[in-house]
Design a protein around this motif. Structure first.
Motif, PDB file in Angstrom:
ATOM      1  N   MET A   1      -5.307   6.245  -0.931  1.00  0.00           N
ATOM      2  CA  MET A   1      -4.404   5.105  -0.777  1.00  0.00           C
ATOM      3  C   MET A   1      -4.573   4.135  -1.937  1.00  0.00           C
ATOM      4  O   MET A   1      -5.696   3.829  -2.352  1.00  0.00           O
TER       5      MET A   1
ATOM      6  N   ASP B   1       5.634   6.214   3.513  1.00  0.00           N
ATOM      7  CA  ASP B   1       4.177   6.174   3.639  1.00  0.00           C
ATOM      8  C   ASP B   1       3.609   4.833   3.180  1.00  0.00           C
ATOM      9  O   ASP B   1       2.397   4.666   3.100  1.00  0.00           O
ATOM     10  N   ALA B   2       4.498   3.874   2.846  1.00  0.00           N
ATOM     11  CA  ALA B   2       4.057   2.596   2.290  1.00  0.00           C
ATOM     12  C   ALA B   2       4.104   1.494   3.350  1.00  0.00           C
ATOM     13  O   ALA B   2       4.900   1.537   4.299  1.00  0.00           O
TER      14      ALA B   2
ATOM     15  N   THR C   1       4.400  12.493  -1.785  1.00  0.00           N
ATOM     16  CA  THR C   1       5.634  13.289  -1.846  1.00  0.00           C
ATOM     17  C   THR C   1       5.304  14.763  -2.068  1.00  0.00           C
ATOM     18  O   THR C   1       5.856  15.646  -1.395  1.00  0.00           O
TER      19      THR C   1
ATOM     20  N   ARG D   1      -1.240   8.028  -2.455  1.00  0.00           N
ATOM     21  CA  ARG D   1      -1.097   8.676  -3.755  1.00  0.00           C
ATOM     22  C   ARG D   1      -0.639  10.130  -3.584  1.00  0.00           C
ATOM     23  O   ARG D   1      -1.206  10.899  -2.813  1.00  0.00           O
TER      24      ARG D   1
ATOM     25  N   THR E   1       0.852  -1.197   0.000  1.00  0.00           N
ATOM     26  CA  THR E   1       0.000   0.000   0.000  1.00  0.00           C
ATOM     27  C   THR E   1       0.889   1.248   0.000  1.00  0.00           C
ATOM     28  O   THR E   1       2.005   1.222   0.530  1.00  0.00           O
ATOM     29  N   ASP E   2       0.399   2.317  -0.598  1.00  0.00           N
ATOM     30  CA  ASP E   2       1.069   3.605  -0.451  1.00  0.00           C
ATOM     31  C   ASP E   2       0.054   4.713  -0.657  1.00  0.00           C
ATOM     32  O   ASP E   2      -1.055   4.489  -1.161  1.00  0.00           O
TER      33      ASP E   2
END
Length: 378
Positions: free
Chosen positions: A350, A303-304, A264, A261, A258-259
């Protein structure tokens, strides 16, 4: 005793082959004996004195000789109760008790001379039997000391019966054989009692050692996996610690990645404190959802999240759990974004990727530092 217990305990002398274990056994029971002596002996002595005083007052016509036997009986009862409160003790204490037991046994044997052809002669014979039985049950006496006391008493009776009393040879022989049988029974009971006491002591040490190992392993697992595994998976690892040995195995697992979107770009517009606050709130919810479905959080990369279903605990329904977990995680995003709006933070989206594949799973690293991880097999 099983084979392991026989390897630790000398069955002839009833002593541990390991001197450290033998010393620990004697120290523990010696301390218990001293503590119980200080606690109970004065009380028992007081009760005996009160009882003897009451009997002397109620029956004032007792002769001096009968009073001696009454005192001996009271001493025997007192000693028996005292011994029953005590576990096997140190050698000096046991030698003292043995000496008292032998002297008392000889006193009863000598009583056959003083009271021959008297009704009290039968009482003395009964007292010798009681003395032998009670001595064999006296907890501070180890088996070797019980042999000393019982056989010394028995041989003292043989000497009196054949050389110093008026008993005919047949009666004396029957009495000696009768006492020999009682002696054998008492020694067997004493042997079994001490053997059981020592085996229990050894087993207690083994159990405590294993409990310490399990506790150490549990602490290790909590440090290594506690924040990322469910209770069920943790329990499985504690019951099967070999799964954490260095090395790996091929296994089909379901991997979820998962990360967030565009995170960054979002993090570039926020202060560092706000970025950490937002990630912590996000992971707090997601970790709870993953653990609910028994997933293993293998990595938190920025964030993943890298999540494994089917390792280290095998799961037949790993794919179904991963899909259900992913749906629950997406549904939980509404709660996360609502909290972000209240705090003036941007909403998050996500992405989730799920793949059921063969990988190599295991503990990778060195003996000082290792990590449970997955490596794609192909």
């Amino acid at each position: 005793m099983n084979s392991i217990e026989r390897s630790q305990l000398n069955r002839l002398t009833l002593s541990f082959k390991d001197q450290g274990l033998e010393s620990a056994f004697l120290d523990e029971h010696g301390q218990n004996a001293l503590r119980i002596t200080v606690t109970y002996f004065p009380l028992l002595l007081l009760l005996f004195a009160i009882g003897l005083g009451v009997i002397m007052a109620v029956v004032p016509h007792l002769t001096f000789l009968r009073n001696i036997f009454l005192c001996s009986l009271g001493f025997l009862v007192l000693s028996f109760l005292y011994f029953r409160f005590l576990p096997p003790g140190v050698h000096a204490m046991q030698l003292l008790f043995s000496t008292v037991g032998v002297l008392l046994g000889w006193f009863y044997a000598y009583g056959l001379i003083l009271l021959q052809d008297s009704i009290f002669q039968l009482y003395v014979f009964v007292m010798i039997i009681i003395h032998m039985v009670s001595t064999s049950l006296a907890l501070p006496l180890r088996f070797v000391y019980s042999i000393l006391v019982l056989n010394a008493t028995w041989f003292g009776f043989i000497f009196v019966a054949f050389f110093l009393s008026s008993l005919n040879t047949v009666d004396a022989l029957f009495q000696v054989l009768y006492l020999a049988a009682i002696n054998g029974i008492c020694l067997f009971a004493t042997y079994q009692r001490e053997a059981a006491t020592r085996v229990n002591f050894w087993q207690k040490g083994v159990i405590e050692k294993r409990e310490a190992q399990v506790s150490e392993l549990a602490d290790f697992l909590k440090k290594m996996f506690g924040r990322y595994l469910s209770t069920e998976v943790m329990t499985s690892l504690i019951e099967n610690p070999s799964a954490l040995e260095l090395g790996g195995e091929k296994r089909i697992v379901t991997i979820m990645m998962t990360d967030l979107r565009g995170f960054t770009a979002i993090s570039e517009r926020l202060a560092p404190e706000q970025v950490v606050q937002m990630l912590n709130s996000y992971f707090e919810v997601m970790v709870e959802v993953v653990l609910k479905y028994n997933g293993t959080i293998n990595e938190i990369i920025g964030d993943a999240l890298l999540i494994i279903f089917g390792a280290p605990q095998k799961m037949a329904d790993r794919a179904q759990r991963a899909i259900a977990c992913g749906i629950s995680m997406q549904n939980a995003m509404d709660r996360i974004n609502e909290n972000n709006r209240l705090q003036g933070l941007p909403e998050l989206e996500m992405g989730i990727g799920i793949n059921d594949t063969e990988v190599i799973v295991g503990n990778i690293g060195s003996s000082k530092r290792s990590k449970y991880s997955v490596v794609v097999a192909a």
